[in-house]
Design a protein around this motif. Structure first.
Motif, short mmCIF file in Angstrom:
data_model
loop_
_atom_site.label_atom_id
_atom_site.label_comp_id
_atom_site.label_asym_id
_atom_site.label_seq_id
_atom_site.Cartn_x
_atom_site.Cartn_y
_atom_site.Cartn_z
N ASP A 243 0.88 -1.01 0.10
CA ASP A 243 -0.13 0.05 -0.14
C ASP A 243 0.92 1.16 -0.10
N ILE A 244 0.28 2.38 -0.34
CA ILE A 244 1.12 3.68 -0.51
C ILE A 244 1.10 4.41 0.83
N LYS A 245 -0.16 4.31 1.48
CA LYS A 245 -0.40 5.33 2.83
C LYS A 245 -0.26 4.17 4.15
N MET A 246 0.91 4.63 4.80
CA MET A 246 0.89 3.51 6.05
C MET A 246 1.58 4.29 7.14
N PRO A 247 1.28 4.00 8.25
CA PRO A 247 2.12 4.54 9.46
C PRO A 247 3.62 4.21 9.28
N GLU A 248 4.39 5.04 10.16
CA GLU A 248 5.86 4.89 10.41
C GLU A 248 6.86 5.01 8.97
N MET A 249 6.31 4.15 7.96
CA MET A 249 7.24 4.24 6.64
C MET A 249 5.99 3.77 5.46
N ASP A 250 5.97 4.77 4.60
CA ASP A 250 4.85 4.48 3.66
C ASP A 250 5.58 3.71 2.30
N GLY A 251 4.53 3.36 1.53
CA GLY A 251 5.14 2.53 0.39
C GLY A 251 6.01 3.04 -0.38
N LEU A 252 6.22 4.39 -0.87
CA LEU A 252 7.17 5.00 -1.57
C LEU A 252 8.54 5.06 -1.06
N ASN A 253 8.73 5.24 0.14
CA ASN A 253 9.80 5.09 0.97
C ASN A 253 10.32 3.53 1.11
N THR B 184 18.60 -1.50 -1.66
CA THR B 184 19.09 -2.56 -1.22
C THR B 184 18.91 -3.97 -1.74
N CYS B 185 17.74 -3.92 -2.59
CA CYS B 185 17.39 -5.23 -2.81
C CYS B 185 16.85 -5.19 -4.29
N LYS B 186 17.86 -5.34 -5.34
CA LYS B 186 17.96 -4.80 -6.73
C LYS B 186 17.07 -5.54 -7.47
N HIS B 187 17.08 -7.04 -7.09
CA HIS B 187 16.21 -7.88 -8.02
C HIS B 187 14.97 -8.16 -7.54
N THR B 188 14.25 -7.39 -6.21
CA THR B 188 13.01 -7.48 -6.03
C THR B 188 11.98 -6.44 -6.49
N LYS B 189 11.03 -7.01 -7.23
CA LYS B 189 10.18 -6.24 -7.86
C LYS B 189 8.88 -5.39 -6.84
N VAL B 190 8.34 -4.21 -7.39
CA VAL B 190 7.49 -3.74 -6.42
C VAL B 190 6.17 -3.43 -7.19
N ILE B 191 5.13 -3.55 -6.43
CA ILE B 191 3.98 -3.23 -7.11
C ILE B 191 3.09 -2.25 -5.94
N ILE B 192 2.81 -0.94 -6.24
CA ILE B 192 2.37 -0.41 -5.19
C ILE B 192 0.57 -0.13 -5.48
N ILE B 193 0.07 -0.22 -4.56
CA ILE B 193 -1.52 -0.17 -4.50
C ILE B 193 -1.75 0.93 -3.88
N SER B 194 -2.61 1.97 -4.48
CA SER B 194 -2.83 3.20 -3.85
C SER B 194 -4.46 3.81 -4.14
N GLY B 195 -4.83 4.49 -3.09
CA GLY B 195 -6.22 5.00 -3.17
C GLY B 195 -6.29 6.19 -3.69
N TYR B 196 -4.95 6.84 -4.06
CA TYR B 196 -4.76 8.07 -4.54
C TYR B 196 -4.28 8.19 -6.09
N ASN B 197 -5.22 8.83 -6.89
CA ASN B 197 -4.93 8.73 -8.28
C ASN B 197 -4.21 10.39 -8.27
N ASP B 198 -3.02 10.34 -7.96
CA ASP B 198 -1.98 11.55 -7.90
C ASP B 198 -0.74 11.27 -8.68
N PHE B 199 -0.56 12.24 -9.77
CA PHE B 199 0.34 12.26 -10.83
C PHE B 199 2.01 12.27 -9.92
N GLU B 200 1.85 13.02 -8.93
CA GLU B 200 3.16 12.90 -8.12
C GLU B 200 3.60 11.74 -7.44
#
Length: 532
Positions: free
Chosen positions: A55-65, A73-89
């Motif tokens: 998820d993108i919005k979480m306490p302590e550390m969000d999905g983007l961080n 640190t984990c070059k070969h690990t892929k990431v999918i982000i799920i978000s409730g925010y349709n924000d270009f930024e």
């Protein structure tokens, strides 16, 4: 099967993905779950994952961080982000951090399946580029031995991208890869003998040495050889009759066993997979050999034959089912379910419960869960050390029954998920004192765990562990408590002060949030507290 970490602070989404990911895409298996970015980092330090869905919005550390951390640190690990925010930024930052896809809530099964399919293709291509030999086989392979061993490895790993061209190349050169009948001989260090011989210290160097010796033996005797991702030596046994295959497998096992270690203290176990007449079914022979290792729990003499595998199928199925259940308990962090499943696991002990049986069953379970979850070696060692510590306590107490065995195995099992071992106490205490000092002088600011960690120049996960271990509560509770104590002092010294001013002076962004936290701590609102 691609290992996947799910990260979301919404329990419904977390549980949905945990239970349905494998159903939607059988190539992906959930081997870790976390409620926020910091929990995810703790898992990423312990396990290896092919994919992280966050998820993108979480306490302590969000999905983007978290995505940035994974990218660094984990070059070969892929990431999918799920978000409730349709924000270009958000999307632009995600692309900057190398996120594979950005899905908007509510997500549909079809969009998730499509995204997972794309990630799978990317992972396959990456693995092919990393591990596969160049397609110019004629110039790549210097001898037939190297070519055959690469082909064997491709079959065992079911690497279809390499199987077909290697098969054609071998046929065109009129090489004989297998005779009429073949099987896989799988070898391993016996954990029980290793634990007893090394007094509980698990050395992976023994496993590397076994691979080296097997490699040398196979080279000298023209035997196909490779090893799997867990470091188990895989030997190809092939002859013109079924009896010859079994005789040769037994003979090779005895040769390697008798010449491995001079002291004969560390034992070698072996399992012979089912016989096949089709080269492409060697992967099935490998699977039956791997599953046959469960019969070491019944003290079946090595090398364990395929006849043993079929005779004891019910027992193997029971062991596998309970280990699968405990693996799922590990992933879902369900300690209550793990306790009940562990008792069922202990009930599999057929002989009288003793230290040897606990060590055998404990070792097998640790290996099983570690293999499924890609747990890193230092945490596997923690589990083995916990197992031996429990055994020593039982020996001293001279008391052992099913309940003791269950508790001991549960402690070793939980050790796979233990926090990273803290450094020496003086350093831990010093860091915590510095953190407390910083918090007490900056509590009125919007300080997070990460900002405190940056000030101390340490990893935020390590600091989070310190709060749990040294103070006995998480960072969020500690800073909330400090702010509440300061709020009470301010209210007592100036009862007429506006509540929103008190909120600002104690680091809250709104009076509403301040009121909510205050009532949670003291059972009354700030206004009621002043009147009281």
């Amino acid at each position: 099967m691609y290992t996947t970490l799910i990260v979301d602070d919404e329990q419904l989404m977390l549980r949905y993905l945990e239970k349905n990911l494998n159903l939607l895409s059988p190539d992906f298996c959930v081997t870790g779950i976390a409620c926020d970015g910091l929990e995810a980092i703790e898992l990423l330090e312990k396990q290896s994952f092919d994919l992280v869905i966050t998820d993108i919005k979480m306490p302590e550390m969000d999905g983007l961080n978290l995505a940035k951390y994974i990218g660094d640190t984990c070059k070969h690990t892929k990431v999918i982000i799920i978000s409730g925010y349709n924000d270009f930024e958000y999307a632009r930052t995600a692309i900057k951090y190398g996120v594979s896809d950005y899905l908007l809530k509510p997500i549909s099964d079809n969009s998730l399946v499509e995204t997972l399919s794309s990630v799978k293709e990317y992972l396959k291509e990456e693995a092919k580029n990393k591990h596969s030999p160049t397609r110019d086989y004629a110039s790549h392979f210097t001898n037939e031995e190297q070519l055959k061993n690469t082909f064997l490895s491709a079959i065992i790993k079911n690497n279809q991208d390499d199987i077909q061209p290697l098969y054609s190349f071998i046929k065109n050169k009129d090489m004989i890869f297998t005779k009429s009948y073949s099987c896989i001989l799988l070898l391993s260090i016996d954990d029980l003998s290793l634990l007893l011989y090394d007094k509980g210290i698990y050395y992976s160097s023994y496993r590397y040495e076994l691979v080296r010796q097997c490699q040398l033996y196979c080279k000298n005797h023209d035997i196909g050889f490779t090893y799997d991702s867990e470091g188990y030596p895989i030997l190809l046994i092939t002859e013109d009759s079924e009896d010859q295959v079994l005789l040769l497998a037994n003979s090779i096992y005895k040769d390697i066993r008798d010449n491995s270690w001079d002291n004969n203290q560390v034992h070698i176990t072996g399992a012979i997979g089912c016989l096949v007449s089709d080269t492409m079914k060697l992967s099935h022979s490998y699977i039956t050999a791997m599953e046959s290792f469960a019969l070491t729990l019944k003290d079946v003499k090595s090398p364990i034959s395929s006849n043993h595998f079929f005779s004891y199928q019910n027992f193997i199925h029971e062991v596998h089912a309970l280990c699968e259940a405990l693996y799922y308990d590990y992933v879902s962090k369900n300690n209550i379910k793990a306790a009940s499943n562990m008792l069922l696991y202990v009930n599999l002990f057929e002989e009288k419960i003793n230290t040897a049986s606990i060590l055998k069953y404990g070792s097998y379970l640790i290996r099983y869960v570690s293999r499924k979850c890609n747990i890193k070696s230092q945490f596997i060692r923690c589990a083995f050390n916990e197992l031996m510590k429990g055994i020593n306590q039982i020996i001293v107490a001279d008391a052992i029954d099913k309940k003791h065995a269950q508790e001991l195995l549960l402690q070793a099992f939980k050790a796979l998920d233990h926090d990273k071992i803290l450094n020496t106490l003086p350093e831990a205490s010093r860091l915590i004192e510095n953190a407390k000092e910083y918090i007490c002088t900056h509590y009125e600011e919007q300080i997070s765990l990460m900002s405190v960690a940056d000030y101390l120049d340490i990893n935020p996960t390590y600091l989070s562990n310190l709060f749990h271990k040294v103070i006995g509560e998480p960072y969020t509770k500690y800073i909330a408590r400090i702010r509440m104590e300061k709020a009470v002092l301010l209210l007592k010294s100036n009862p007429n002060e506006k509540i929103y001013v008190i909120a600002e002076k104690t680091g809250f962004v709104s009076a509403k949030h301040f009121n909510h936290v205050f009532k949670k701590f003291y059972g009354v609102t700030p206004t009621e507290y002043i009147k009281g």
